[in-house]
Design a protein around this motif. Sequence first.
Motif, PDB file in Angstrom:
ATOM      1  N   GLU A  37       0.831  -1.192   0.000  1.00 10.11           N
ATOM      2  CA  GLU A  37       0.000   0.000   0.000  1.00 10.11           C
ATOM      3  C   GLU A  37       0.877   1.257   0.000  1.00 10.11           C
ATOM      4  O   GLU A  37       2.023   1.219   0.438  1.00 10.11           O
ATOM      5  N   LYS A  38       0.308   2.367  -0.476  1.00 10.80           N
ATOM      6  CA  LYS A  38       1.048   3.628  -0.440  1.00 10.80           C
ATOM      7  C   LYS A  38       1.248   4.105   0.996  1.00 10.80           C
ATOM      8  O   LYS A  38       2.287   4.678   1.317  1.00 10.80           O
ATOM      9  N   PHE A  39       0.246   3.883   1.828  1.00 15.10           N
ATOM     10  CA  PHE A  39       0.353   4.280   3.232  1.00 15.10           C
ATOM     11  C   PHE A  39       0.602   3.031   4.075  1.00 15.10           C
ATOM     12  O   PHE A  39      -0.112   2.036   3.953  1.00 15.10           O
ATOM     13  N   SER A  40       1.640   3.100   4.923  1.00 15.87           N
ATOM     14  CA  SER A  40       1.953   1.933   5.743  1.00 15.87           C
ATOM     15  C   SER A  40       2.586   2.345   7.061  1.00 15.87           C
ATOM     16  O   SER A  40       3.482   3.201   7.091  1.00 15.87           O
ATOM     17  N   LEU A  63       5.054   6.279  10.329  1.00 19.71           N
ATOM     18  CA  LEU A  63       3.968   6.239   9.345  1.00 19.71           C
ATOM     19  C   LEU A  63       4.491   6.845   8.057  1.00 19.71           C
ATOM     20  O   LEU A  63       4.993   7.964   8.048  1.00 19.71           O
ATOM     21  N   GLU A  64       4.358   6.095   6.971  1.00 19.16           N
ATOM     22  CA  GLU A  64       4.912   6.540   5.690  1.00 19.16           C
ATOM     23  C   GLU A  64       3.819   6.606   4.628  1.00 19.16           C
ATOM     24  O   GLU A  64       2.945   5.748   4.567  1.00 19.16           O
ATOM     25  N   TYR A  65       3.908   7.636   3.776  1.00 20.91           N
ATOM     26  CA  TYR A  65       3.032   7.740   2.608  1.00 20.91           C
ATOM     27  C   TYR A  65       3.911   7.961   1.377  1.00 20.91           C
ATOM     28  O   TYR A  65       4.718   8.895   1.337  1.00 20.91           O
ATOM     29  N   LEU A  66       3.749   7.091   0.361  1.00 20.59           N
ATOM     30  CA  LEU A  66       4.541   7.197  -0.855  1.00 20.59           C
ATOM     31  C   LEU A  66       3.940   8.234  -1.785  1.00 20.59           C
ATOM     32  O   LEU A  66       2.791   8.111  -2.212  1.00 20.59           O
ATOM     33  N   ILE A  67       4.708   9.253  -2.127  1.00 22.28           N
ATOM     34  CA  ILE A  67       4.249  10.259  -3.080  1.00 22.28           C
ATOM     35  C   ILE A  67       4.665   9.891  -4.502  1.00 22.28           C
ATOM     36  O   ILE A  67       4.176  10.480  -5.468  1.00 22.28           O
ATOM     37  N   GLY A  91       9.010   8.641  -0.374  1.00 23.11           N
ATOM     38  CA  GLY A  91       7.914   8.648   0.579  1.00 23.11           C
ATOM     39  C   GLY A  91       8.171   9.652   1.689  1.00 23.11           C
ATOM     40  O   GLY A  91       9.319   9.979   2.010  1.00 23.11           O
ATOM     41  N   LYS A 130       7.498  10.567   5.792  1.00 23.04           N
ATOM     42  CA  LYS A 130       7.234   9.799   7.008  1.00 23.04           C
ATOM     43  C   LYS A 130       7.251  10.711   8.230  1.00 23.04           C
ATOM     44  O   LYS A 130       7.878  11.777   8.240  1.00 23.04           O
TER      45      LYS A 130
END
Length: 502
Positions: free
Chosen positions: A375-378, A406-410, A415, A417
Amino acid sequence: MITSQNIFRFAGLLTLLVIITSCGSYFSQPLDTQNARIGETTDATYKLRNLPQPMAPAVVGVYKFEDQTGQFKQTENGSTFSNAVTQGGTTILVKALQDSKWFTPIERENLDNLINERQIINSTRKDYAQQTNTQQQPLPSLLYAGVLIEGGIVSYDTNVLTGGAGARYFGAGGSTKYRQDRVTIYLRAVSTKNGEILKTVYVSKSIYSQAIDASLFRYVNFKRLLEAETGFTRNEPGQLAVKEAIEKAVEALIVEGMEAGLWYPKGGDAVATKMLQDYNNEKEVAERTDVYQREFLDRRSKWRFDVGAGGTFANNDLPNADYEYSITGGLKYSFTPFLGIYGTANKYRINNFGVLNREFASTDFNLEFTALPYEKFSPTIYAGPGLNYASNFNVIDFKLQAGVSLEYLISPSMGLKVYGEYNATFSDELDYAISGKRDDHFYKFGAGINIYIGNNQAKENSPRYLKRRETKELKRQQRLEQETPVSVVDTLSRKRTNPINQ
């Protein structure tokens, strides 16, 4: 302050929002009879009709393509005697075969009717020949199929996914619900020469149902009750879902049959390669997508470099603990999408206001677990041992640390975090004060950037990467065509015209 006027405003606003968001369905209510119209098409219909033309269509027969589920339609009170899916699968399949222009379907479902009619024609012609003393004209022979198309609707799963949300306050509120069903079909091509199953394909289609409603129930005065409600329900027609699944299965059968050498397109190798490449790309995506439409795409490369900045908060023997800065840089290697080793180098200060402000450095070695690697958010959890350095690296203490990020891939390569970490040192002298039984601890938190080095599935499936790969493949095909004599290419194409009907 909550008043009746505010309640009415809220209810009115909620009703207006429901109507606006569903205006397409809300204002298309059947207020009058509707004329018959030509049947609806799906995205799969357009794609099937726009396939490249074949060298020659294959003659195929469809005896029976039926509902093999045996399921009845579900209602709130149980089930009815109506079937859950359409019983006209054979008719839908024959239409899809015709739309593709790759096949010439022949009548086999009602073959007895066809043979009886031919017998009537022969009998009539015989009587006419006897009456007029002329020679009887024979009927043309029936076409025979080189391939039989078999299969059926093998499952219809209801309530695969359900959910909704709602709220109500002082008699005013609204709710939304949704449900996902699923229909699955199998399609196979069988050789009439030896009974060999040439190809089998499997296609599933999700069927969505949605409902939105808003209501108001309120006493506006003594013995005066206001009650209002609105909403709509949208159900995807089951017949259209079966139609789309069958059309998609026919498309898949065409491409996989072409790959096996059963039939071939007019455009030659260039067209065939493009069709196979597009189909294989789509197949790769389908194979890593689960029943709930979650794509299991490995979005993170094996190597990751990251930097971050934030603060620390002391948990030591001195009073007036305060915040100070921290910076960090790290490198991670992943053994699996879920698990990897993670090393960091850090610099930070510990601050007790008016008493202590001391600088430290540390190196950490962690085992890191990524909860949702596809997932993009993990969220990520990590823990491990480390070394703490003070007084220009003259004092070294062991420590343990554990943290959550907490990471979100742009993008497939980067990403963002945020993280929080707890550090327990095996020393009570970080603050120059030895007191109590517990060693000095501190918290670290901040935000940073993760940079992924090397390829991953997300990068390989990005539009830019696919376009580059497609351009490279096109140049390769053009180079091969220039190097191969034209007569050889024509000979190969003629050999692949239609092996089944030869």
